[in-house]
Design an enzyme around this catalytic site. Structure first.
Site, short mmCIF file in Angstrom:
data_model
loop_
_atom_site.label_atom_id
_atom_site.label_comp_id
_atom_site.label_asym_id
_atom_site.label_seq_id
_atom_site.Cartn_x
_atom_site.Cartn_y
_atom_site.Cartn_z
N GLY A 16 46.04 40.88 43.49
CA GLY A 16 45.22 41.85 42.78
C GLY A 16 44.99 43.14 43.57
O GLY A 16 45.53 43.31 44.67
N GLN A 17 44.18 44.01 42.99
CA GLN A 17 43.96 45.34 43.58
C GLN A 17 43.42 45.24 45.01
O GLN A 17 43.88 45.91 45.91
CB GLN A 17 42.98 46.14 42.70
CG GLN A 17 42.87 47.60 43.12
CD GLN A 17 41.67 48.31 42.51
OE1 GLN A 17 40.79 47.69 41.94
NE2 GLN A 17 41.63 49.62 42.66
N ASP A 55 45.67 28.25 40.31
CA ASP A 55 44.67 28.62 39.31
C ASP A 55 43.34 28.17 39.92
O ASP A 55 43.12 26.97 40.11
CB ASP A 55 44.96 27.89 37.99
CG ASP A 55 43.86 28.10 36.96
OD1 ASP A 55 42.84 28.73 37.29
OD2 ASP A 55 44.03 27.61 35.83
N TYR A 145 30.89 40.50 32.77
CA TYR A 145 31.29 40.62 34.17
C TYR A 145 30.04 40.81 35.05
O TYR A 145 29.87 40.13 36.07
CB TYR A 145 32.23 41.83 34.29
CG TYR A 145 32.65 42.18 35.68
CD1 TYR A 145 33.51 41.37 36.41
CD2 TYR A 145 32.23 43.38 36.27
CE1 TYR A 145 33.94 41.73 37.68
CE2 TYR A 145 32.65 43.75 37.53
CZ TYR A 145 33.50 42.93 38.24
OH TYR A 145 33.92 43.29 39.49
N1 SER Z 1 35.56 48.28 39.31
C1 SER Z 1 34.97 47.24 38.57
C2 SER Z 1 35.12 47.43 37.12
O1 SER Z 1 35.22 48.56 36.71
C3 SER Z 1 33.52 47.14 38.90
O2 SER Z 1 33.33 46.21 39.87
O3 SER Z 1 35.10 46.48 36.40
#
Ligand code: SER
Length: 320
Positions: A16-17, A55, A145
């Site tokens: 990931g990033q 996973d 989130y």
């Molecule tokens: N960069 C993330 C997002 O935009 C925030 O933690 O979801």
């Protein structure tokens, strides 16, 4: 500093990033053979490191990897980000929370000595003071989130208090880097804008021009992460998650900064559902505790970041 260079480290979500960049830096410190990359899919980026397909929801597979490699530290970076989780709320909740429990439980059972788990500015909400947001304040996140991040913070602190789990965490701002692509976040525009500026000279932004958000250049974020993980345990006084301040800007301001280097660049605005998410988050962050407890100091301001991003992306594009 407390570094044990013999420790085996597992990065979950290594593709990931954040994972890709963290892997590169941890390789320099611990050596690639001590840093195990795990992700749901493989990538060429892991050629130097042992790799495991994982996973994170599969607790047994995770346990087997930890045992097989003698893992001591885990960086848990697998998650659905803000925009993606809104499209699949229950899966976002499940992945972000159960993944965390699977790792925390291994640490509770003493298979691990240290855990890193990222929180986010998304843990705040519309009732939070938006400017210079303090460490301790009202937190009523409105995205799935954000709710998972706030709950995760509470669980991290709980596992530290109840079971002595050495878990450490940062509330990342939006992260900007040239080495890896973001995926599914509300702050992603601040990465896309650079690529589009160089490739097309125009960018249509999914946030409005005055939507200020806290952001950070990736080298600062990676440095902060490793600094926190290497800090002596007694300096890590917050076991929920640390505010971390970097740069604060809106799309118009970063577009103007890019124009200084790419004069023909132009930006248009077409806010979508992510506008509402952005408006529920802080505009800037107060990180006094991170500075006081473990010596955090950011290095990049907007000008320096934009210059460095464009330099590296231009170099990459001229090689292609
Ligand atoms: N960069 C993330 C997002 O935009 C925030 O933690 O979801």
């Amino acid at each position: 500093m407390s570094i044990n260079k013999e420790d085996k480290i597992l990065i979950i979500g290594a593709g990931g990033q954040i994972g890709l960049e963290l892997l590169e830096e941890l390789n320099k410190i611990y050596g690639p053979s001590n840093v195990i990359a795990a992700d749901i899919r493989s990538s060429n980026a892991f050629s130097q490191n042992p790799f495991e397909t994982l996973d994170v929801l599969n607790a047994e597979a995770l346990f087997n990897i930890v045992k097989k490699h003698g893992i001591k530290q885990v960086y848990l970076l697998a998650a659905l980000l803000s925009a993606t989780a809104e499209k699949n709320p229950l899966f976002g909740w499940q992945l972000n929370m159960q993944g965390l429990f699977n790792v925390l439980d291994l640490a509770k059972e003493k298979h691990l000595t240290k855990v890193y788990w990222p929180s986010s500015i998304a843990a705040f909400g519309p009732t939070t003071p938006r400017v210079n947001t303090p460490q301790y304040t009202v937190m009523e996140p409105t995205t799935v989130y954000g709710i998972s991040k706030q709950a995760g913070e509470r669980w991290c602190e709980y596992y530290f208090n109840k079971y002595g789990v050495d878990v450490r965490s940062i509330r990342y701002p939006g992260l900007i880097g040239y080495k890896s692509a973001p995926g599914g976040g509300t702050t992603d525009y601040a990465v896309h804008i650079f690529h589009e500026a160089l490739e097309k000279g125009v960018y249509e932004c999914f946030l409005g021009e005055n939507t200020a958000l806290p952001m950070m250049y990736m080298p600062d974020a990676i440095r902060a992460t490793i600094q926190l993980m290497h800090a002596p345990a007694e300096q890590v006084k917050i076991r929920g998650s640390y505010n971390l301040g970097g740069i604060s800007f809106d799309p118009k301001t970063i577009a103007n900064e890019i124009k200084k280097h790419v004069p023909s660049f132009s930006i248009t605005y077409k806010p979508d559902f992510r506008q509402q998410i952005a408006e529920s988050w802080p505009q800037s962050i107060n990180d006094t505790e991170a500075r006081q407890h473990w010596g955090w100091v950011p290095e990049y301001d907007l000008g320096k970041m934009v210059q460095d991003m464009l330099f590296h992306l231009q170099k990459e594009k001229s090689v292609k």
